[in-house]
Design a protein around this motif. Structure first.
Motif, PDB file in Angstrom:
ATOM      1  N   LEU A  21      -1.449   5.575  -6.303  1.00  0.00           N
ATOM      2  CA  LEU A  21      -2.699   5.176  -6.739  1.00  0.00           C
ATOM      3  C   LEU A  21      -3.385   4.493  -8.111  1.00  0.00           C
ATOM      4  N   PRO A  22      -3.665   3.594  -7.381  1.00  0.00           N
ATOM      5  CA  PRO A  22      -5.066   3.680  -6.485  1.00  0.00           C
ATOM      6  C   PRO A  22      -5.216   3.174  -6.024  1.00  0.00           C
ATOM      7  N   ALA A  23      -3.953   2.372  -5.376  1.00  0.00           N
ATOM      8  CA  ALA A  23      -3.860   0.525  -4.503  1.00  0.00           C
ATOM      9  C   ALA A  23      -3.787   1.879  -3.019  1.00  0.00           C
ATOM     10  N   THR A  24      -3.172   2.725  -2.842  1.00  0.00           N
ATOM     11  CA  THR A  24      -3.826   3.928  -2.044  1.00  0.00           C
ATOM     12  C   THR A  24      -5.145   4.716  -1.395  1.00  0.00           C
ATOM     13  N   LYS A  25      -5.919   4.758  -2.786  1.00  0.00           N
ATOM     14  CA  LYS A  25      -6.897   5.730  -2.187  1.00  0.00           C
ATOM     15  C   LYS A  25      -7.745   4.744  -0.918  1.00  0.00           C
ATOM     16  N   ALA A  26      -7.815   3.318  -0.913  1.00  0.00           N
ATOM     17  CA  ALA A  26      -9.129   3.655   0.408  1.00  0.00           C
ATOM     18  C   ALA A  26      -7.502   2.590   1.541  1.00  0.00           C
ATOM     19  N   VAL A  27      -6.376   2.456   1.293  1.00  0.00           N
ATOM     20  CA  VAL A  27      -5.212   1.730   2.000  1.00  0.00           C
ATOM     21  C   VAL A  27      -4.426   2.555   1.929  1.00  0.00           C
ATOM     22  N   PRO A  28      -3.523   3.047   3.331  1.00  0.00           N
ATOM     23  CA  PRO A  28      -3.102   3.696   3.947  1.00  0.00           C
ATOM     24  C   PRO A  28      -1.582   2.705   3.114  1.00  0.00           C
ATOM     25  N   LYS A  29      -0.784   3.889   2.745  1.00  0.00           N
ATOM     26  CA  LYS A  29       0.421   3.171   2.052  1.00  0.00           C
ATOM     27  C   LYS A  29       1.669   2.224   2.961  1.00  0.00           C
ATOM     28  N   GLU A  30       0.966   2.551   4.022  1.00  0.00           N
ATOM     29  CA  GLU A  30       1.709   1.433   4.960  1.00  0.00           C
ATOM     30  C   GLU A  30       1.529   0.965   5.243  1.00  0.00           C
ATOM     31  N   LEU A  31       0.779   0.327   4.939  1.00  0.00           N
ATOM     32  CA  LEU A  31       0.203  -1.045   5.012  1.00  0.00           C
ATOM     33  C   LEU A  31      -0.085  -1.787   3.598  1.00  0.00           C
ATOM     34  N   LEU A  32       0.723  -1.089   2.443  1.00  0.00           N
ATOM     35  CA  LEU A  32       1.069  -1.910   1.322  1.00  0.00           C
ATOM     36  C   LEU A  32       1.820  -3.302   1.889  1.00  0.00           C
ATOM     37  N   PRO A  33       1.726  -4.445   1.017  1.00  0.00           N
ATOM     38  CA  PRO A  33       2.384  -5.764   2.646  1.00  0.00           C
ATOM     39  C   PRO A  33       4.010  -5.812   1.196  1.00  0.00           C
ATOM     40  N   ILE A  34       4.345  -6.165   2.095  1.00  0.00           N
ATOM     41  CA  ILE A  34       6.015  -7.430   1.732  1.00  0.00           C
ATOM     42  C   ILE A  34       5.828  -8.187   2.324  1.00  0.00           C
ATOM     43  N   VAL A  35       5.335  -9.236   0.638  1.00  0.00           N
ATOM     44  CA  VAL A  35       4.920 -11.019   0.740  1.00  0.00           C
ATOM     45  C   VAL A  35       3.850 -10.614   1.899  1.00  0.00           C
ATOM     46  N   ASP A  36       3.496 -10.702   2.995  1.00  0.00           N
ATOM     47  CA  ASP A  36       2.246 -10.487   3.377  1.00  0.00           C
ATOM     48  C   ASP A  36       2.714 -10.184   4.727  1.00  0.00           C
ATOM     49  N   ILE A  37       3.830  -8.801   5.181  1.00  0.00           N
ATOM     50  CA  ILE A  37       3.654  -8.208   5.920  1.00  0.00           C
ATOM     51  C   ILE A  37       3.835  -6.856   5.733  1.00  0.00           C
ATOM     52  N   PRO A  38       2.789  -5.912   6.366  1.00  0.00           N
ATOM     53  CA  PRO A  38       2.859  -4.701   6.391  1.00  0.00           C
ATOM     54  C   PRO A  38       4.385  -3.665   6.818  1.00  0.00           C
ATOM     55  N   VAL A  39       4.480  -3.074   5.274  1.00  0.00           N
ATOM     56  CA  VAL A  39       5.657  -2.090   5.300  1.00  0.00           C
ATOM     57  C   VAL A  39       5.591  -1.866   6.778  1.00  0.00           C
TER      58      VAL A  39
END
Ligand code: G1P
Length: 292
Positions: A21-39
């Motif tokens: 948080l706060p990055a994951t307030k509106a975006v599921p943490k699973e979609l945070l990117p490793i460079v440009d590919i979601p985890v």
């Protein structure tokens, strides 16, 4: 008897992502990117490269975007084609056809064991893989494939292990057992997040498991822990006593993508393997280190 092949994988994705948080307030943490590919795409790709055809996501509130990511996006593809970005359009199309994806919703976050138990009907009566998105393993031979191969050899449930530094022992499920050969163990102890004194070894559980379907019975019999969580490790420990359990020290570089530092490490390491980014990044890092 022919080895039962593993075609289904369960990927729990219901966690709240409070550490980001706060990055994951509106975006599921699973979609945070490793460079440009979601985890989660990296995890799905690992599963598919390991022979998986059916993926079961365990999701919860606010996780619909994960499914959007794996859905067909014809308008976007058409726009990309019109812009002459055919490669990118093809890449997006490929992501949608990686595997057959279904979801089950976890109503309340009641732990990893509960997430796995919620897939009982969808998994049915066959051995299956579980992959946790917080654990990224970069390896020429995908970690999940290594697990599937060990299962094929022993025909028993398998859990991925790695040696962890003493101070990190209380952050992991920890296993003990007898060596069966290089990297493999016949396990006799499993404890979820023990103190250093109570730990049977420093062999920590990493989020890759091949489980026999009987795990569901053990999960149903396992009591919640003092925090009201159903721990997968507790059910596995019960299973181990009756059916045996193999531990396997996988090969590859592990990153804890669920931790801020691990996430940054993964981003740097994956970027340094990318030809489009590595030369500039390497020069930038050298300069940065000199200046700080
Ligand atoms: C879970 C498991 C733990 C394992 C860890 C690996 O814990 O319960 O046994 O060592 O994943 O990432 P979590 O980190 O989700 O609390």
């Amino acid at each position: 008897m022919a080895a039962k092949s593993i075609k289904k994988a369960v990927i729990p994705a219901a966690g709240l992502g409070t550490r980001f948080l706060p990055a994951t307030k509106a975006v599921p943490k699973e979609l945070l990117p490793i460079v440009d590919i979601p985890v989660i795409q990296l995890i799905v790709e690992e599963a598919v490269a390991s022979g998986i055809e059916d993926i079961i996501f365990v999701t919860g509130r606010g996780k619909n975007k994960i499914l959007d990511h794996f859905d067909d996006a014809p308008e976007l593809e058409q726009k990309l084609m019109a812009l002459g970005k055919e490669d990118l359009a093809k890449k997006l199309k490929k992501t949608c056809s990686l595997a057959k994806i279904v979801t089950v919703r976890q109503q309340e976050p009641r732990g990893l064991g509960d997430a796995v138990l919620s897939t009982k009907e969808l998994v049915g009566d066959e051995p299956f893989l579980v992959l946790l998105g917080d654990d990224l393993v970069d390896s020429a031979r995908p970690c999940a494939r290594q697990m599937v191969e060990v299962y094929a050899e022993y025909q028993k449930s398998v859990v991925a292990l790695m040696r962890v530094p003493e101070e990190e022992v209380p952050l992991f499920g920890i296993c003990g057992g007898n060596s069966l050969g290089e990297r493999t163990y016949d396990l006799d102890t499993m404890v979820e997040k023990p103190s250093v004194q109570d730990a049977p070894s420093n062999l920590g559980i990493v989020g890759r498991y091949v489980l026999e379907p009987s795990i569901f019975k053990y999960l149903e019999e396992t009591e919640l822990d003092e925090d009201g969580q159903l721990q997968l490790t507790d059910a596995m420990a019960r299973m181990m006593k009756v059916e045996g359990f193999i531990g396997y020290e996988f090969t590859g570089d592990h990153y804890d993508a669920g931790d801020k530092f691990g996430f940054l490490q993964a981003n740097l390491a994956y970027a340094l393997k990318r030809r489009d980014i590595a030369p500039r990044l390497r020069a930038y890092l050298r300069d940065l280190v000199q200046r700080h």
